[in-house]
Design a protein around this motif. Sequence first.
Motif, PDB file in Angstrom:
ATOM      1  N   GLN A   1      18.584  -8.364   2.795  1.00  0.00           N
ATOM      2  CA  GLN A   1      18.437  -8.343   1.339  1.00  0.00           C
ATOM      3  C   GLN A   1      17.791  -7.043   0.849  1.00  0.00           C
ATOM      4  O   GLN A   1      17.956  -6.651  -0.302  1.00  0.00           O
ATOM      5  CB  GLN A   1      17.622  -9.553   0.863  1.00  0.00           C
ATOM      6  N   SER A   2      17.074  -6.361   1.740  1.00  0.00           N
ATOM      7  CA  SER A   2      16.432  -5.099   1.317  1.00  0.00           C
ATOM      8  C   SER A   2      17.477  -4.085   0.850  1.00  0.00           C
ATOM      9  O   SER A   2      17.172  -3.175   0.088  1.00  0.00           O
ATOM     10  CB  SER A   2      15.623  -4.515   2.476  1.00  0.00           C
TER      11      SER A   2
ATOM     12  N   LEU B   1      16.771   1.858  -0.663  1.00  0.00           N
ATOM     13  CA  LEU B   1      17.758   2.881  -1.021  1.00  0.00           C
ATOM     14  C   LEU B   1      17.373   3.641  -2.292  1.00  0.00           C
ATOM     15  O   LEU B   1      17.848   4.754  -2.519  1.00  0.00           O
ATOM     16  CB  LEU B   1      19.134   2.230  -1.184  1.00  0.00           C
ATOM     17  N   LEU B   2      16.458   3.066  -3.092  1.00  0.00           N
ATOM     18  CA  LEU B   2      16.123   3.725  -4.367  1.00  0.00           C
ATOM     19  C   LEU B   2      15.544   5.130  -4.166  1.00  0.00           C
ATOM     20  O   LEU B   2      16.118   6.109  -4.658  1.00  0.00           O
ATOM     21  CB  LEU B   2      15.183   2.839  -5.184  1.00  0.00           C
ATOM     22  N   PRO B   3      14.424   5.275  -3.441  1.00  0.00           N
ATOM     23  CA  PRO B   3      13.922   6.645  -3.258  1.00  0.00           C
ATOM     24  C   PRO B   3      14.813   7.499  -2.370  1.00  0.00           C
ATOM     25  O   PRO B   3      14.876   8.722  -2.536  1.00  0.00           O
ATOM     26  CB  PRO B   3      12.532   6.443  -2.638  1.00  0.00           C
TER      27      PRO B   3
ATOM     28  N   ALA C   1       0.838  -1.210   0.000  1.00  0.00           N
ATOM     29  CA  ALA C   1       0.000   0.000   0.000  1.00  0.00           C
ATOM     30  C   ALA C   1       0.868   1.253   0.000  1.00  0.00           C
ATOM     31  O   ALA C   1       0.586   2.233  -0.705  1.00  0.00           O
ATOM     32  CB  ALA C   1      -0.927  -0.014   1.215  1.00  0.00           C
ATOM     33  N   TYR C   2       1.968   1.212   0.764  1.00  0.00           N
ATOM     34  CA  TYR C   2       2.848   2.379   0.831  1.00  0.00           C
ATOM     35  C   TYR C   2       3.549   2.587  -0.513  1.00  0.00           C
ATOM     36  O   TYR C   2       3.683   3.711  -0.988  1.00  0.00           O
ATOM     37  CB  TYR C   2       3.858   2.192   1.961  1.00  0.00           C
TER      38      TYR C   2
ATOM     39  N   TRP D   1      10.206   0.518  -3.971  1.00  0.00           N
ATOM     40  CA  TRP D   1      10.545   1.713  -3.190  1.00  0.00           C
ATOM     41  C   TRP D   1      10.280   1.508  -1.708  1.00  0.00           C
ATOM     42  O   TRP D   1      10.813   2.229  -0.867  1.00  0.00           O
ATOM     43  CB  TRP D   1       9.737   2.918  -3.661  1.00  0.00           C
ATOM     44  N   ALA D   2       9.471   0.471  -1.390  1.00  0.00           N
ATOM     45  CA  ALA D   2       9.166   0.173   0.014  1.00  0.00           C
ATOM     46  C   ALA D   2       9.006  -1.331   0.157  1.00  0.00           C
ATOM     47  O   ALA D   2       8.412  -1.996  -0.698  1.00  0.00           O
ATOM     48  CB  ALA D   2       7.880   0.877   0.451  1.00  0.00           C
TER      49      ALA D   2
END
Length: 234
Positions: free
Chosen positions: A151-152, A177-179, A115-116, A159-160
């Motif tokens: 692993q995240s 780390l992407l956003p 959802a986020y 993005w979340a």
Amino acid sequence: MKLVRFETPDDLYEHAAGRVIRIGSEAVAARDRFLVALSGGETPRLLYERLATRAHELDWSSVHVFWSDERCVPPTDARSNYAMARTTLLDHVPIPADRIHRIEGEKPPRDAADAYEAELRRILAEDGRFDLVILGIGSDGHTASLFPGHQSLAEQNRWAVPAHAPVDPAWRVTLTLLPINAARHVLFLVTGAEKAEAVRQLDADKSIPAALVRPANGTLTVLLDRAAASALPE
Ligand code: 6PG
């Protein structure tokens, strides 16, 4: 990366509040909105309280508030990052309710993360960039809920994501780390001697999660009080 040292936490929080207001005002002037991700934990509490006393200095109707991470607990739980931001800041500024993009910690982690992710993509749609991401750092070098060896840290699409933490509450939802690395400005707030070794590793670019925060086209600033800076070379 710019490290800025302050003699006292009070000096740090006054400077941090001014920096948030400046970045926010510039964003609203340039793009008619200010997209900010708040950190959780205890360190930013005094920043949020100070921002609440300076509410008149920012156009809150143009501010979109997100979080860098959230614990998977109800929004009424004392451990909720949303609850902390609401009591210290959001209840004291004229921000419209639909500009508060809460991570739904009461949901199962995967559902909350999905959802986020959808909300992030809906609001950040145009260029996928936060104007400002506020972060803290743990004594183990984690930031947001990006923990060592997880692993995240290697996520290349979402993005979340859900995150399992080695400390209570065990389940979280975190920005990847992407956003964070796409942001225009990233601001670390670090106080206390217990963070000094993590700060030394951050500065030395060691393999801790916080050292992976390197915005590609943005500023990276680390605000430190004297104790947090105590392991840095003079
Ligand atoms: C959280 C935070 C986390 C925090 C660090 C530092 O949800 O706990 O996002 O990354 O910034 O753990 O926490 P303190 O500010 O409480 O020391």
